[in-house]
Write a protein that holds these residues in place. Structure first.
Motif, mmCIF file in Angstrom:
data_model
loop_
_atom_site.group_PDB
_atom_site.id
_atom_site.type_symbol
_atom_site.label_atom_id
_atom_site.label_comp_id
_atom_site.label_asym_id
_atom_site.label_seq_id
_atom_site.Cartn_x
_atom_site.Cartn_y
_atom_site.Cartn_z
ATOM 1 N N PRO A 39 -3.442 -21.232 -10.774
ATOM 2 C CA PRO A 39 -3.505 -22.333 -9.805
ATOM 3 C C PRO A 39 -3.600 -23.673 -10.535
ATOM 4 N N LYS A 40 -2.888 -24.667 -10.046
ATOM 5 C CA LYS A 40 -2.949 -26.011 -10.650
ATOM 6 C C LYS A 40 -4.029 -26.814 -9.944
ATOM 7 N N ILE A 41 -5.030 -27.232 -10.691
ATOM 8 C CA ILE A 41 -6.144 -27.977 -10.106
ATOM 9 C C ILE A 41 -6.224 -29.325 -10.803
ATOM 10 N N SER A 42 -6.270 -30.406 -10.035
ATOM 11 C CA SER A 42 -6.378 -31.714 -10.687
ATOM 12 C C SER A 42 -7.847 -32.006 -10.948
ATOM 13 N N LYS A 43 -8.094 -32.626 -12.100
ATOM 14 C CA LYS A 43 -9.459 -32.897 -12.539
ATOM 15 C C LYS A 43 -10.205 -33.740 -11.504
ATOM 16 N N GLU A 45 -9.590 -34.079 -8.230
ATOM 17 C CA GLU A 45 -9.800 -33.456 -6.918
ATOM 18 C C GLU A 45 -10.723 -32.247 -6.993
ATOM 19 N N PHE A 46 -10.987 -31.782 -8.206
ATOM 20 C CA PHE A 46 -11.787 -30.568 -8.365
ATOM 21 C C PHE A 46 -13.183 -30.712 -7.769
ATOM 22 N N ALA A 132 -9.866 -20.032 -7.940
ATOM 23 C CA ALA A 132 -8.878 -20.661 -7.061
ATOM 24 C C ALA A 132 -7.585 -19.855 -7.030
ATOM 25 N N TRP A 194 -10.777 -20.641 -13.218
ATOM 26 C CA TRP A 194 -10.497 -21.573 -12.107
ATOM 27 C C TRP A 194 -11.609 -21.513 -11.062
ATOM 28 N N THR A 196 -14.190 -22.171 -8.400
ATOM 29 C CA THR A 196 -14.303 -23.247 -7.415
ATOM 30 C C THR A 196 -15.446 -23.026 -6.436
#
Lengths: 342, 342
Positions: A39-43, A45-46, A132, A194, A196
């Motif tokens: 999963p691509k998670i932006s720093k 928005e995390f 995630a 990942w 969350t």
């Protein structure tokens, strides 16, 4: 990534033989085992949510975590299925040779420090971790996230980390960017990538990756969930099936054992008939593999089968033969290396 | 490189403050101090010559070295001129703040194992190391290579390495590719980069970088060549001149002392009037810095001057004030950090 590909969709790769001889595994050479697509998670928005049976559910940004005391430790992770391809008869699953094991330096915060921010209710029995990443666990099953739990004891162990750095770098995406649970000494499936969501629960979690997979199922019907990494050693030099034109060979390898230290490694040069004590060398960190070497004066040209076995400080011995189990986990028998000296 | 530039021609750079908080310094964040331009050496053409007062001069390729027993250790290197800019009155030389110090894992072979291949003559007193880098040491001086020597004792210390790997990677060019001497616990000038020649000699070497530079010259006329890194600590968080809106601050830092371990670190929150014991955390390796932290419950808003001092297991104490010397070396006084809590 500098790996040997073992599976696709999701990508699975093991560490190359030449990288196993390094005490520190560089990030791009560290084995990768995932269950779903990365999963691509932006720093920015995390968010890490901590909820369930707590007085005050909270949500933390990465910067909030970085303000807590920073904790660094080195730890070897091994995939529970490492060396699965050694089993006979063969079992299904990723056919790892011996490269699903790597060693890195992890930095982050103690999970304990984060749990202490929320006040767990008295009834809490386990802490559940959600990645995630999600998908079908088996064909036509509904989508579900990767989920694993830890006992309250393990969750409050000061060395159980929420890691945001690996070898001094931000976690690479394939290793769980931006945050990964790291359970030192346990097989890799416990170190949820990942990460969350963390939930406090009052009954034992029995989800797919804890109740159905990652369970040792022996032929006599006994079953045991996988936890701590079993004692094991490998020969990293010379390579299997190689020819050497020297009469002095520095046999080199690695040995590790979950949450225990390695006490000794023995090397056999005659297919396991006699054993010689190897020298333990290099960094000695609690949760990391140890390097060892044995200087061998080869008596004469010929074919040799070299083997190694390790013993840990808790008295656990690496077995000569791996114990077959249905899903091919914790395969830790001595792995022979055949060489020709000429 | 991910560094703060301190000098050009040749390039000199120090580690960024945010990287000092990492136990392992990634290769591209490791401080760089060179004396001449980086020489480009191809792996295949590389040869290490070992000559001088030996029975059998030899020349080794990189692959020859890699067949010897591999040795791995972690070591913090510090440039002798680190913190030079703290001295008053100012002294000439690269004006390092506090980032000319970094920590890496080095792999290679024991220098001892290589010297044992050649049989030194009885008259040998020192071992001389030559880098492939060369140039004018001062304006209009003839070109000469970088040269440094070690006593026979230090050269035969099993931890003195000929390193070909740094953090599991081939040495980067700026750190001496393909081979670097690593003298753990000594200031960085001893760890000769781009090593191409080792010579056994029978008198003390007095070249430019050993007799003229890298010598402590005190105001009372005494002189002392630089060797072991002096005990020192730094605060890595909070940053100097920062404002913080929290009442619980995790003060973090690093401490190191050449070939000794750190015994304790104390933190002052009142400009050095009273001191509190910090907690030592993270990996504890003989030649590497140690992380420490102190959880501070800030009593009230205001301006604070935070300081740290370290003590090593040999009883050496970091001084509050650095001792001024002509060339600005071994500057290890306590470095205050001013913060505002609001």
């Amino acid at each position: 990534m500098n790996l040997k590909k073992v599976g696709e969709d999701p990508y699975v790769g093991e560490t190359l033989q030449q990288s196993l001889s390094k005490w520190l595994t560089p990030n791009d050479s560290f084995y990768v085992r995932s269950h779903f697509d990365f999963p691509k998670i932006s720093k920015n928005e995390f968010e890490l949510v901590i909820d369930g049976l707590v007085d005050h559910p909270i949500s933390l940004k990465l910067d909030d975590l970085k303000k807590l005391p920073k904790k660094t430790l080195s730890a070897t992770l091994e995939c529970a299925g490492n060396n699965r391809s050694d089993l006979s008869p063969a079992v299904p699953g990723n056919q790892f040779s011996n490269g699903a094991v790597s060693n890195a330096i992890w930095s982050g915060v103690s999970l304990r420090d984060v749990l202490n921010l929320v006040n767990l209710k008295e009834s809490v029995l386990q802490i559940l971790f959600q990645g995630a990443d999600s998908g079908e666990t088996e064909k036509d099953n509904p989508h579900e996230p990767y989920l694993r739990s830890l006992s309250k004891d393990m969750a409050f162990d000061p060395d159980t980390l929420l890691a945001y750095e690996m070898n001094g770098e931000d976690l690479p995406i394939e290793h769980g960017f931006p945050l990964r649970l790291v359970v030192p000494g346990w097989y890799g499936m416990a170190s949820v990538k990942w990460l969350t969501k963390i939930s406090a629960i009052d009954s034992p979690f029995k989800g797919y990756f804890q109740g159905k997979k990652y369970v040792l199922k022996y032929t006599d019907g006994t079953q045991k969930p996988l936890e701590e990494i079993q004692v094991k050693s490998l020969i990293t030099y010379p390579e299997d099936n190689s020819s050497i034109d020297q009469k002095k060979i520095s046999i080199q390898g690695i040995a590790w054992s979950g949450r225990n230290s390695i006490e000794s490694v023995e090397v056999s040069l005659d297919s396991g008939q006699t054993w010689n004590k190897a020298e333990l060398v290099g960094p000695s960190e609690k949760y990391s593999w140890r390097h060892w070497q044995y200087l061998w004066n080869v008596p004469s040209d010929g074919e040799y089968t070299i083997m190694s076995i390790a013993k840990d400080t808790f008295g656990n011995n690496q077995p000569i033969e791996s114990v077959w189990n249905e899903l091919g986990y914790a395969v830790n028998g001595s792995k022979p290396v055949n060489i020709t000296v000429e």
